[in-house]
Design a protein around this motif. Sequence first.
Motif, PDB file in Angstrom:
ATOM      1  N   ARG A  42       0.676  -1.335   0.084  1.00  0.00           N
ATOM      2  CA  ARG A  42      -0.013  -0.153  -0.040  1.00  0.00           C
ATOM      3  C   ARG A  42       0.847   1.259  -0.101  1.00  0.00           C
ATOM      4  NH1 ARG A  42      -5.114  -0.909   0.238  1.00  0.00           N
ATOM      5  NH2 ARG A  42      -6.032  -2.715   0.930  1.00  0.00           N
ATOM      6  N   GLY A  43       0.532   2.023  -0.958  1.00  0.00           N
ATOM      7  CA  GLY A  43       1.598   3.467  -0.873  1.00  0.00           C
ATOM      8  C   GLY A  43       2.594   3.276  -1.824  1.00  0.00           C
ATOM      9  N   GLU A  44       2.890   2.231  -2.178  1.00  0.00           N
ATOM     10  CA  GLU A  44       4.391   1.779  -2.562  1.00  0.00           C
ATOM     11  C   GLU A  44       4.221   2.416  -4.340  1.00  0.00           C
ATOM     12  OE1 GLU A  44       7.734  -1.394  -3.223  1.00  0.00           O
ATOM     13  OE2 GLU A  44       5.885  -2.068  -2.437  1.00  0.00           O
ATOM     14  N   LEU A  45       5.259   2.849  -4.700  1.00  0.00           N
ATOM     15  CA  LEU A  45       5.459   2.947  -6.282  1.00  0.00           C
ATOM     16  C   LEU A  45       6.579   1.969  -6.647  1.00  0.00           C
ATOM     17  CD1 LEU A  45       5.444   6.240  -8.345  1.00  0.00           C
ATOM     18  CD2 LEU A  45       6.337   4.158  -9.086  1.00  0.00           C
ATOM     19  N   LEU A  46       6.340   0.912  -7.340  1.00  0.00           N
ATOM     20  CA  LEU A  46       7.177   0.120  -7.978  1.00  0.00           C
ATOM     21  C   LEU A  46       7.583   0.134  -9.437  1.00  0.00           C
ATOM     22  CD1 LEU A  46       9.226  -2.719  -7.612  1.00  0.00           C
ATOM     23  CD2 LEU A  46       7.035  -3.988  -8.251  1.00  0.00           C
ATOM     24  N   GLY A  47       8.652   0.598  -9.763  1.00  0.00           N
ATOM     25  CA  GLY A  47       9.086   0.926 -11.294  1.00  0.00           C
ATOM     26  C   GLY A  47       9.723  -0.392 -11.912  1.00  0.00           C
ATOM     27  N   ILE A  48       9.129  -0.732 -13.052  1.00  0.00           N
ATOM     28  CA  ILE A  48       9.816  -1.649 -14.001  1.00  0.00           C
ATOM     29  C   ILE A  48      10.706  -0.981 -15.055  1.00  0.00           C
ATOM     30  CG2 ILE A  48       9.203  -3.653 -15.608  1.00  0.00           C
ATOM     31  CD1 ILE A  48       6.436  -3.734 -14.433  1.00  0.00           C
ATOM     32  N   ILE A  49      11.872  -0.878 -15.033  1.00  0.00           N
ATOM     33  CA  ILE A  49      12.861  -0.730 -16.098  1.00  0.00           C
ATOM     34  C   ILE A  49      13.398  -1.862 -16.702  1.00  0.00           C
ATOM     35  CG2 ILE A  49      13.084   1.355 -14.465  1.00  0.00           C
ATOM     36  CD1 ILE A  49      15.644   0.275 -13.497  1.00  0.00           C
ATOM     37  N   GLY A  50      14.054  -1.525 -17.958  1.00  0.00           N
ATOM     38  CA  GLY A  50      14.809  -2.310 -18.772  1.00  0.00           C
ATOM     39  C   GLY A  50      14.914  -1.701 -20.077  1.00  0.00           C
ATOM     40  N   SER A 208      10.869   1.518  -5.190  1.00  0.00           N
ATOM     41  CA  SER A 208      11.454   0.271  -5.569  1.00  0.00           C
ATOM     42  C   SER A 208      11.543   0.071  -6.643  1.00  0.00           C
ATOM     43  CB  SER A 208      11.022  -0.864  -4.835  1.00  0.00           C
ATOM     44  OG  SER A 208       9.792  -1.084  -4.880  1.00  0.00           O
ATOM     45  N   PHE A 209      12.342  -0.939  -7.332  1.00  0.00           N
ATOM     46  CA  PHE A 209      12.291  -1.176  -8.748  1.00  0.00           C
ATOM     47  C   PHE A 209      12.637  -2.683  -9.099  1.00  0.00           C
ATOM     48  CE2 PHE A 209      14.442   2.669  -7.786  1.00  0.00           C
ATOM     49  CZ  PHE A 209      13.880   3.564  -8.559  1.00  0.00           C
ATOM     50  N   ILE A 210      12.126  -3.091 -10.198  1.00  0.00           N
ATOM     51  CA  ILE A 210      12.643  -4.276 -10.808  1.00  0.00           C
ATOM     52  C   ILE A 210      13.248  -4.089 -12.235  1.00  0.00           C
ATOM     53  CG2 ILE A 210      10.894  -5.845  -9.485  1.00  0.00           C
ATOM     54  CD1 ILE A 210       9.288  -6.102 -11.848  1.00  0.00           C
ATOM     55  N   LEU A 211      14.338  -4.800 -12.459  1.00  0.00           N
ATOM     56  CA  LEU A 211      15.372  -4.420 -13.519  1.00  0.00           C
ATOM     57  C   LEU A 211      15.360  -5.681 -14.540  1.00  0.00           C
ATOM     58  CD1 LEU A 211      16.976  -2.806 -15.580  1.00  0.00           C
ATOM     59  CD2 LEU A 211      19.137  -3.634 -14.032  1.00  0.00           C
ATOM     60  N   ILE A 212      14.512  -5.673 -15.430  1.00  0.00           N
ATOM     61  CA  ILE A 212      14.394  -6.708 -16.579  1.00  0.00           C
ATOM     62  C   ILE A 212      15.362  -6.472 -17.588  1.00  0.00           C
ATOM     63  CG2 ILE A 212      12.735  -7.963 -17.806  1.00  0.00           C
ATOM     64  CD1 ILE A 212      10.417  -7.097 -16.033  1.00  0.00           C
ATOM     65  N   SER A 213      16.075  -7.670 -18.115  1.00  0.00           N
ATOM     66  CA  SER A 213      16.708  -7.802 -19.161  1.00  0.00           C
ATOM     67  C   SER A 213      16.676  -9.167 -19.695  1.00  0.00           C
ATOM     68  CB  SER A 213      18.343  -7.458 -18.863  1.00  0.00           C
ATOM     69  OG  SER A 213      19.196  -7.425 -19.829  1.00  0.00           O
ATOM     70  N   VAL A 243      24.980  -0.225 -16.747  1.00  0.00           N
ATOM     71  CA  VAL A 243      26.061  -1.235 -16.421  1.00  0.00           C
ATOM     72  C   VAL A 243      25.524  -2.707 -16.424  1.00  0.00           C
ATOM     73  CG1 VAL A 243      27.676  -2.511 -14.216  1.00  0.00           C
ATOM     74  CG2 VAL A 243      27.480   0.006 -14.962  1.00  0.00           C
ATOM     75  N   MET A 244      24.112  -2.881 -15.924  1.00  0.00           N
ATOM     76  CA  MET A 244      23.404  -4.243 -15.848  1.00  0.00           C
ATOM     77  C   MET A 244      22.640  -4.706 -17.170  1.00  0.00           C
ATOM     78  SD  MET A 244      22.086  -3.990 -11.995  1.00  0.00           S
ATOM     79  CE  MET A 244      22.188  -5.929 -11.878  1.00  0.00           C
ATOM     80  N   THR A 245      22.692  -3.827 -18.170  1.00  0.00           N
ATOM     81  CA  THR A 245      22.279  -4.206 -19.441  1.00  0.00           C
ATOM     82  C   THR A 245      22.926  -4.100 -20.565  1.00  0.00           C
ATOM     83  OG1 THR A 245      21.115  -1.887 -19.537  1.00  0.00           O
ATOM     84  CG2 THR A 245      19.960  -3.625 -18.561  1.00  0.00           C
ATOM     85  N   SER A 246      24.379  -3.798 -20.565  1.00  0.00           N
ATOM     86  CA  SER A 246      25.321  -3.623 -21.583  1.00  0.00           C
ATOM     87  C   SER A 246      25.593  -4.897 -21.868  1.00  0.00           C
ATOM     88  CB  SER A 246      26.196  -2.681 -21.268  1.00  0.00           C
ATOM     89  OG  SER A 246      27.152  -3.288 -19.998  1.00  0.00           O
TER      90      SER A 246
END
Length: 246
Positions: A42-50, A208-213, A243-246
Amino acid sequence: MSLIIDELEQLEVETVLEVYIEHAGYEHGTPSISNISFRVKRGELLGIIGPNGAGKSTTIKAVMGLLKHAKTSVSIAGGSGKYAYVPEQPVFYEDLTLWEHLDLAGAAYGLEYESFTRHAEELLARFGMSKVRDLLPGGFSKGMKQKMMLMIGFLGRPDVYIVDEPFIGLDPRATKDFLNLLEEERKRGAGVLMSTHVLDTAEKICDSFILISSGEMVAQGSLEDIRQAAEQPGASLFDCFDVMTS
């Protein structure tokens, strides 16, 4: 024992979106994403990046149950909650005015007409769209169409917002209005799952985030967690991403 039960019950209250995607894709036997799991409180914003093609939009479609070839487990507010989806590309009916779109959405959300009218007029004023409420959206600019999508999403005040690339086409004022509304909804207790390429903004607003590659989740957590995963102490989200997607 009672303490453990209390903690579990509290977790159920706090978690508004729980997702596990074993695999999902567009063709049988050819998954585009796999082994992705996360929670939104509740109240959290989770960003999906990639990067492009990594599986961000596929993840969102899997969460909403839009993929035929998917094995997933998704729970919204314990199974009884509601979500609102704001797509990257505006979707609308050519022969309905802006107000008629809002009216239709209000009916779908089951809003009482008086409550719908008050909230819809507030949204129109907030996004500077009151003067075009009776016009067809086919003649709107990209930004105006995106504003319409945002208004439709905010109209329902759901438990969870699922937002795909919301900043595309929005001018700075509309972006500020959107972020202010989002903050108000988060204070109300709504959770937000948001996919975005605008990493400088994501770094500022996401909890918070989740990084998808390449269809897999390669990092998850706060910005500090992402920095540790990337072995980049003090780095920006963009630098970690690089760094993590190169």
